[in-house]
Every structure is written in structure tokens, then in C-alpha cells.
Design a protein around this motif. Structure first.
Motif, PDB file in Angstrom:
ATOM      1  N   ARG A  63       0.539  -1.018  -0.013  1.00 58.98           N
ATOM      2  CA  ARG A  63      -0.015  -0.329   0.306  1.00 58.98           C
ATOM      3  C   ARG A  63       0.805   1.768  -0.071  1.00 58.98           C
ATOM      4  O   ARG A  63       1.506   1.226   0.357  1.00 58.98           O
ATOM      5  CB  ARG A  63      -0.889  -0.249   1.121  1.00 58.98           C
ATOM      6  N   ASN A 113       0.553   3.638   1.159  1.00 63.11           N
ATOM      7  CA  ASN A 113       1.329   4.761   2.979  1.00 63.11           C
ATOM      8  C   ASN A 113       2.323   3.900   3.640  1.00 63.11           C
ATOM      9  O   ASN A 113       3.174   4.261   4.044  1.00 63.11           O
ATOM     10  CB  ASN A 113      -0.024   4.469   3.670  1.00 63.11           C
ATOM     11  N   TYR A 160      -6.507  17.547  11.442  1.00 60.88           N
ATOM     12  CA  TYR A 160      -6.331  18.112  12.736  1.00 60.88           C
ATOM     13  C   TYR A 160      -7.203  17.834  13.517  1.00 60.88           C
ATOM     14  O   TYR A 160      -6.537  17.548  15.198  1.00 60.88           O
ATOM     15  CB  TYR A 160      -6.201  19.722  12.922  1.00 60.88           C
ATOM     16  N   LEU A 161      -8.558  17.771  12.982  1.00 60.32           N
ATOM     17  CA  LEU A 161      -9.525  16.957  14.981  1.00 60.32           C
ATOM     18  C   LEU A 161      -9.345  15.780  15.403  1.00 60.32           C
ATOM     19  O   LEU A 161      -9.540  15.246  15.889  1.00 60.32           O
ATOM     20  CB  LEU A 161     -11.122  17.213  13.929  1.00 60.32           C
ATOM     21  N   ARG A 162      -7.898  14.561  13.890  1.00 59.45           N
ATOM     22  CA  ARG A 162      -8.002  13.249  14.852  1.00 59.45           C
ATOM     23  C   ARG A 162      -6.429  13.289  15.260  1.00 59.45           C
ATOM     24  O   ARG A 162      -5.716  12.707  14.809  1.00 59.45           O
ATOM     25  CB  ARG A 162      -8.479  12.211  13.822  1.00 59.45           C
ATOM     26  N   GLY A 163      -5.383  14.631  15.384  1.00 63.44           N
ATOM     27  CA  GLY A 163      -4.854  14.714  15.819  1.00 63.44           C
ATOM     28  C   GLY A 163      -3.657  14.767  15.036  1.00 63.44           C
ATOM     29  O   GLY A 163      -2.420  14.323  16.077  1.00 63.44           O
ATOM     30  N   PHE A 164      -3.887  14.992  13.617  1.00 64.56           N
ATOM     31  CA  PHE A 164      -2.808  15.069  13.197  1.00 64.56           C
ATOM     32  C   PHE A 164      -1.495  16.123  12.819  1.00 64.56           C
ATOM     33  O   PHE A 164      -2.357  17.048  13.623  1.00 64.56           O
ATOM     34  CB  PHE A 164      -3.226  15.083  11.659  1.00 64.56           C
ATOM     35  N   ARG A 212       1.004   8.282  11.169  1.00 67.35           N
ATOM     36  CA  ARG A 212       1.649   7.441  11.391  1.00 67.35           C
ATOM     37  C   ARG A 212       0.685   5.496  10.811  1.00 67.35           C
ATOM     38  O   ARG A 212      -0.134   5.527  10.054  1.00 67.35           O
ATOM     39  CB  ARG A 212       0.532   7.276  12.522  1.00 67.35           C
ATOM     40  N   LEU A 238      -0.089   1.090  11.632  1.00 71.03           N
ATOM     41  CA  LEU A 238       0.196   0.427  12.977  1.00 71.03           C
ATOM     42  C   LEU A 238       0.602  -0.582  12.055  1.00 71.03           C
ATOM     43  O   LEU A 238       1.927  -2.003  12.957  1.00 71.03           O
ATOM     44  CB  LEU A 238      -0.931  -1.108  12.983  1.00 71.03           C
ATOM     45  N   GLU A 283       4.670  -2.604  11.158  1.00 66.67           N
ATOM     46  CA  GLU A 283       5.622  -2.735  12.209  1.00 66.67           C
ATOM     47  C   GLU A 283       6.918  -2.849  11.235  1.00 66.67           C
ATOM     48  O   GLU A 283       6.579  -4.160   9.945  1.00 66.67           O
ATOM     49  CB  GLU A 283       5.781  -2.957  13.563  1.00 66.67           C
ATOM     50  N   ARG A 318      -6.507  22.949  19.862  1.00 66.22           N
ATOM     51  CA  ARG A 318      -5.561  21.909  19.955  1.00 66.22           C
ATOM     52  C   ARG A 318      -6.550  20.627  20.054  1.00 66.22           C
ATOM     53  O   ARG A 318      -7.568  20.190  20.304  1.00 66.22           O
ATOM     54  CB  ARG A 318      -5.865  22.271  21.839  1.00 66.22           C
ATOM     55  N   PHE A 319      -6.062  19.597  19.731  1.00 62.28           N
ATOM     56  CA  PHE A 319      -6.310  18.432  19.714  1.00 62.28           C
ATOM     57  C   PHE A 319      -7.366  17.723  21.158  1.00 62.28           C
ATOM     58  O   PHE A 319      -6.643  17.616  21.976  1.00 62.28           O
ATOM     59  CB  PHE A 319      -4.868  16.960  19.557  1.00 62.28           C
ATOM     60  N   ASP A 375      -7.117   1.807   7.421  1.00 64.66           N
ATOM     61  CA  ASP A 375      -6.532   3.243   8.383  1.00 64.66           C
ATOM     62  C   ASP A 375      -6.774   4.032   8.526  1.00 64.66           C
ATOM     63  O   ASP A 375      -6.047   5.408   9.595  1.00 64.66           O
ATOM     64  CB  ASP A 375      -5.399   3.136   6.955  1.00 64.66           C
ATOM     65  N   ASP A 376      -8.050   4.512   8.318  1.00 60.60           N
ATOM     66  CA  ASP A 376      -8.960   5.609   8.489  1.00 60.60           C
ATOM     67  C   ASP A 376      -9.562   5.539   9.870  1.00 60.60           C
ATOM     68  O   ASP A 376      -8.967   6.764  10.354  1.00 60.60           O
ATOM     69  CB  ASP A 376      -9.588   5.922   7.395  1.00 60.60           C
ATOM     70  N   PHE A 430      -6.672   6.035  12.042  1.00 67.87           N
ATOM     71  CA  PHE A 430      -5.703   6.929  12.688  1.00 67.87           C
ATOM     72  C   PHE A 430      -6.089   8.367  13.526  1.00 67.87           C
ATOM     73  O   PHE A 430      -4.783   8.652  13.884  1.00 67.87           O
ATOM     74  CB  PHE A 430      -6.706   8.064  11.343  1.00 67.87           C
ATOM     75  N   GLY A 431      -7.171   7.713  13.952  1.00 67.06           N
ATOM     76  CA  GLY A 431      -7.271   9.375  15.126  1.00 67.06           C
ATOM     77  C   GLY A 431      -6.756   8.750  16.288  1.00 67.06           C
ATOM     78  O   GLY A 431      -5.725   8.881  16.880  1.00 67.06           O
ATOM     79  N   LEU A 491      -4.242   6.104  17.000  1.00 71.93           N
ATOM     80  CA  LEU A 491      -2.557   5.944  16.608  1.00 71.93           C
ATOM     81  C   LEU A 491      -2.332   7.468  17.226  1.00 71.93           C
ATOM     82  O   LEU A 491      -1.195   7.988  17.291  1.00 71.93           O
ATOM     83  CB  LEU A 491      -2.487   5.735  15.542  1.00 71.93           C
ATOM     84  N   ASN A 492      -2.747   8.606  16.786  1.00 73.16           N
ATOM     85  CA  ASN A 492      -2.896   9.741  17.090  1.00 73.16           C
ATOM     86  C   ASN A 492      -2.280  10.328  18.310  1.00 73.16           C
ATOM     87  O   ASN A 492      -1.755  10.766  19.265  1.00 73.16           O
ATOM     88  CB  ASN A 492      -2.688  10.712  16.250  1.00 73.16           C
ATOM     89  N   ARG A 537      -0.293  -0.515  20.146  1.00 71.84           N
ATOM     90  CA  ARG A 537      -0.889  -1.318  18.942  1.00 71.84           C
ATOM     91  C   ARG A 537      -2.167  -2.234  19.447  1.00 71.84           C
ATOM     92  O   ARG A 537      -2.938  -2.552  17.904  1.00 71.84           O
ATOM     93  CB  ARG A 537      -0.024  -2.230  18.788  1.00 71.84           C
ATOM     94  N   VAL A 558      -5.888   0.041  20.112  1.00 75.55           N
ATOM     95  CA  VAL A 558      -5.288   0.853  18.964  1.00 75.55           C
ATOM     96  C   VAL A 558      -6.943  -0.410  17.552  1.00 75.55           C
ATOM     97  O   VAL A 558      -7.510   0.188  17.474  1.00 75.55           O
ATOM     98  CB  VAL A 558      -4.378   1.031  17.468  1.00 75.55           C
ATOM     99  N   SER A 591     -14.966   6.472  11.761  1.00 71.84           N
ATOM    100  CA  SER A 591     -13.093   6.743  11.675  1.00 71.84           C
ATOM    101  C   SER A 591     -13.309   7.899  13.492  1.00 71.84           C
ATOM    102  O   SER A 591     -12.450   7.947  13.770  1.00 71.84           O
ATOM    103  CB  SER A 591     -13.176   7.921  10.300  1.00 71.84           C
ATOM    104  N   MET A 597     -12.522   6.605  18.313  1.00 70.74           N
ATOM    105  CA  MET A 597     -11.511   7.670  19.169  1.00 70.74           C
ATOM    106  C   MET A 597     -12.010   7.508  20.791  1.00 70.74           C
ATOM    107  O   MET A 597     -11.794   8.164  21.387  1.00 70.74           O
ATOM    108  CB  MET A 597     -11.160   9.044  18.516  1.00 70.74           C
TER     109      MET A 597
END
Lengths: 253, 250
Positions: free
Chosen positions: A126, A128, A208-212, A217, A219, A221, B75-76, B98-99, B102-103, B105-106, B111, B114, B150, B154
Motif C-alpha cells: 500500500r 502509505n 487536525y481533529l483526529r490529532g494529525f 502513523r 500500525l 511495523e 488543540r487536539f 487506516d482511516d 488514524f485518530g 494512532l495519533n 497497538r 488501536v 473513523s 476515538m
């Protein structure tokens, strides 16, 4: 989408992405740098074997190669008639040169080999994950992030563009009218640009609302096992062999 | 002793550079677990109010407090989530998995956590089969449910839904309603689909020209035909007791 078959199971799919990126990227560079027919044919053979090993469907490979192949044909046409050297035959005011044909064949095979390796690289992981591997090698994160976002949204932009043109056609835009429609076309493209800008703003807010915070990132590894080292090294040996053929033959001459 | 409201908005005002007085002196209190509909004509300030509550925009004056803490601009805050009107704004990763991840993980979760949250969210929204799909290839309804997943991953305490049923067919609209009704979070939902709001919310805030015109029971307020009409809204059909269907005379 290039990574449509990233979830298949093949020796390439299971290869550690860092090894895959490093070894196939080197092979691409090597393919681009060689010119002697034995080296070029050897590289092409390797590329074909790699794409077979990747198990990416042949139809998808041909479909992906279609557009670049058309460009190649155009390039070949101009090359064989303008290269000069020994003429092969002439038709009216066009002369086809042997040297041009030889050069075109080499370029064509090299380009196709590079594209096959490219498909094997980006089609078996993928995007990413490949970007994460790129970051591992020091590629700036901001660029990998931009590439990922562009890749995700370029399809939406094309859809938007198509809709805008359909809407314009339904109100009388005909591309045959030529210059008269330039203004409309420019307006459509400008609208698309504004929409894309707005889309990017909204997506930024969603991220941004999800902490970017600048890093994508995952999963995933990276864990290179002995088999990855073996496969990666084998691919590097292929690159070395191509270079050997190129320079060994040059020295012999 | 009564519990402190989960969300408090005091004397909130906001203007855009090109539009003044988008929100004027807004005051509201939301109790934990409440479901509140925000209605009003286009341009009444619903989306702006949501963007202020989740900290994307900075108030010109006034204060927003959520879970006892002041909402800070930029601010997140994973405890407040916002669902965009268009799922394409929300789904930006290469796969749905992944989507949804996303939240979390941030948020710096482990692991295992998540993965657990992603699986939970996908299950709640019926998106398990879509996990490895590419967002671009999904239908509108699938995208909407994936976008909801998504934000659910969170585990927010307050969720702001902006037009969650727009562009959905009745089957997918029903899915959204069922999913919303299964949630225990505090919900604020803005929509022009008033029947959807009647099915999911108990209270309503009627906004017009940046001001709260009325708040209260959703059935009582939406049932006031004159009030609704004076703010360019229509009384929902389900609240009209006798529909006069003209007979055809043939």
C-alpha cells in the motif's frame, strides 16, 4: 489505483517494504543507466520475472502500461526518422535509420522494464507503507504526506472535472468550437482549483481533529526477517549482474 | 447534587472576515448523554457553531467549556469529534482500516488498543467488510458509515454530526439513524432532514441569523408551524396529524 492489488500474497508482497524499496529502486536506476543490448535484455528479463513473481494480474499490468506505451510509440516514430546514421529505407520524404531503430528499441525495452519494476514496487505494497519506508530512508515526512494526500484526492479532482465538463456540455459547450471555448475551459479549471483548495482546507481540519501532527502513523511495523534479507540481496545481485554485463562488455570492446 | 453540564457555551459570538455577526451571544448548556438537534435555515450558523465547539475556530468573544475544561483553539481534543457533511473530507487514508485507526494512532494508544478500537468501531457501523477497501471505491452510504467509524474509534464523549443523512438513500439513512440511536455519547446533530432529527434527538435548538431563537422539546418546537415557517423551515410531516389529500372527481 496503483496499489489496488497490494493485499495479494506473493514473494514480493511479503518482502519487507524497506528492502523492496531499496532493491527495486536501485534496479530501476540500473535499468535506466545501461545501454548495451545484453545488459538491457537481461534487465528486461529480470523485470518480467519480478512482475510474474508479484502476481499482479496481467490485465492490470497491460492497462497500466497502455498510456506510457502510446507516448513511447510517438517517441520511437520521431527517433527512427531523425536519428541520422545508416538509412534502412526511405518513403517519400521520410527516411528510417538503422541506428534510430536500434536506439528506439533499447529505449523502449528500458522504459518498459522500468515501468514493470515500478508496478512491482508500488503494486505490491500500500502506498502509505511505501511512504513510511521512504521516511525510514530520510525522505522528508512533509513530502510523503503531500504525496499520499495527492494520491487520495487526485481521483476526486478528476471526477469533479468530469462533472464540470458534463455540466458545461449540457449547456452547449462543444470542444470542437476551439478557441471560442478557451474561456469556458479556463473557468472550469479555475473552479476546480478553488474547489480543490477548499477540499484541502476541510481535509486539513478533519486531520487536525483526529490529532494529525505532520506524521502519517500506521500500525505496520517494519521487521526484516532473514528471508527478507535473502530476497533483497537477490534483487541487489540482479542489479549488480546488469551492471557487470554493461561494463564487462564495454571493457571487452 | 446535579451533574455539571458536559458542554457549556457562554456569550459566544463569532464573525468571519467577510461576514459579520455569524453567531451572536450564544448561550447553551448540554447535559451528558443528551441528543440535541440544531436546526435553522442555510447560513444560520450551525456549522460555525460546531466548528467553534470542537476548537477549529476561535471565538471572538465568549467561552466554551467541555467536560469541565475550556475548549482551546487549535488543540487536539479527542473527547470532541466532528462528522463532516461530506465523507470525502473525512476519509483521507489509503484504506478504511487506516482511516479508522488514524485518530487512535495519533492519540498514542498501544497497538492492541488501536486494533481493538478499530474493530469495535467497524463493527458498530457495519463496516467490517470494508476494512481493506479504498475510500474512493465506496458508495456514498458506505463512505458515510466509514466516516462515522473513523470518529467512533476515538471514543469521544461529544459527537457533532453535520448533515449526517445528506445525499443518502433511505436504506443508508436508516443505517445512520440506527447507529446514532445505538450510541451512548452526547450528540449534537444539525440537519435539514427534520424527520431524521425527530427520530434521533430529544431536544432542539433553533438558530437563525446567528442567534438562538428557541430551545426545548423537539416535538413541541418542530410542531409549532408558525414558528417553523417564520424561520424558513417546515413542520415535519410526521407531526402533521391530519393530512388533507384532495379527492379526485372523475
Amino acid at each position: 489505483m496503483i496499489d489496488r492489488y497490494a493485499n495479494l500474497d506473493s514473494p514480493l508482497h511479503s518482502l519487507d517494504p524497506r528492502w523492496k524499496l531499496l532493491s527495486l529502486f536501485i534496479l530501476i536506476l540500473v535499468c535506466a543507466s545501461v545501454n548495451s543490448p545484453p545488459a538491457v535484455f537481461f534487465a528486461a528479463g529480470a523485470a518480467v520475472i519480478i512482475i510474474i513473481l508479484s502476481r499482479v494480474p496481467v490485465r492490470f499490468v497491460f492497462h497500466t502500461l497502455k498510456a506510457p506505451f502510446i507516448l513511447l510509440i510517438v517517441m520511437i516514430f520521431f527517433l527512427v526518422i531523425t536519428s541520422g546514421g545508416r538509412p534502412l529505407f526511405g518513403l517519400a520524404f521520410i527516411t528510417v535509420y538503422i541506428d534510430g531503430l536500434r536506439m528506439a528499441a533499447i529505449i523502449c525495452i528500458k522504459a518498459l522494464s522500468i515501468m514493470l519494476i515500478f508496478i512491482a514496487l508500488f503494486g505490491t505494497s500500500r502506498l502509505n507503507i511505501i511512504m513510511k519506508a521512504l521516511s525510514y530512508f530520510g525522505f522528508p515526512r512533509i513530502l510523503t504526506g503531500l504525496l499520499l494526500s495527492t494520491y487520495r484526492y487526485i481521483f476526486l479532482s478528476f471526477e469533479d472535472l468530469e462533472k464540470l465538463f458534463v455540466a458545461a456540455r449540457l449547456r452547449g459547450l462543444t470542444l470542437r468550437k476551439g478557441i471560442g471555448n478557451t474561456g469556458t475551459t479556463v473557468n472550469i479549471l479555475a473552479t476546480l482549483l478553488v474547489r480543490s483548495y477548499e477540499q484541502s482546507e476541510r481535509t486539513y481540519v478533519a486531520m487536525y481533529l483526529r490529532g494529525f501532527s505532520g506524521e502519517f502513523r500506521t500500525l505496520e511495523e517494519f521487521k526484516a526477517k532473514p528471508i527478507d534479507h535473502a530476497k533483497g540481496s537477490a534483487l541487489l545481485i540482479v542489479s549488480a549482474l546488469v551492471l557487470f554485463l554493461e561494463y564487462f562488455l564495454r571493457l571487452k570492446r | 447534587m446535579s451533574e455539571e453540564p458536559i458542554l457549556q457555551v457562554k456569550n459566544l459570538s463569532f464573525s468571519y472576515p467577510e461576514k459579520k455577526g455569524v453567531l451572536k451571544n450564544i448561550n447553551l448548556e448540554v447535559e451528558r448523554g443528551e441528543r440535541i438537534a440544531v436546526i435553522g435555515p442555510n447560513g444560520s450558523g450551525k456549522t460555525t457553531l460546531f466548528l467553534l465547539i470542537c476548537g477549529v475556530l476561535k471565538p471572538h468573544s465568549g467561552k466554551i467549556t467541555a467536560m469541565g475544561e475550556k475548549v482551546e483553539h487549535n488543540r487536539f481534543n479527542p473527547r470532541i469529534s466532528y462528522l463532516f457533511q461530506s465523507p470525502d473530507d473525512q476519509l483521507f487514508s489509503s484504506t478504511i482500516f487506516d482511516d479508522v485507526a488514524f485518530g487512535p494512532l495519533n492519540m498514542g494508544l498501544s497497538r492492541r488498543e488501536v486494533e481493538r478500537r478499530v474493530q469495535d468501531a467497524l463493527e458498530k457501523t457495519g463496516c467490517k467488510a470494508l476494512a481493506e477497501r479504498i475510500p474512493h471505491h465506496l458508495s456514498g452510504g458506505e463512505k458515510r458509515m466509514a466516516a462515522i467509524a473513523s470518529i467512533l474509534s476515538m471514543n469521544p464523549e461529544i459527537i457533532l454530526f453535520d448533515e449526517p443523512t445528506s445525499n443518502l438513500d433511505s436504506r443508508n439513512r436508516r443505517k445512520v439513524i440506527n447507529t446514532l440511536n445505538s450510541l451512548s455519547q452526547t450528540i449534537l446533530a444539525s440537519s435539514h432532514d427534520l424527520e431524521f432529527l425527530l427520530e434521533t434527538c430529544e431536544k432542539v435548538i433553533l438558530l437563525d441569523e446567528g442567534e438562538i431563537v428557541k430551545t426545548g422539546s423537539i416535538r413541541a418546537i418542530m410542531g409549532e408551524e408558525n414558528l417553523m415557517q417564520s424561520h424558513h423551515l417546515e413542520k415535519p410531516h410526521s407531526l402533521i396529524h391530519s393530512l388533507h389529500i384532495p379527492h379526485s372527481h372523475g
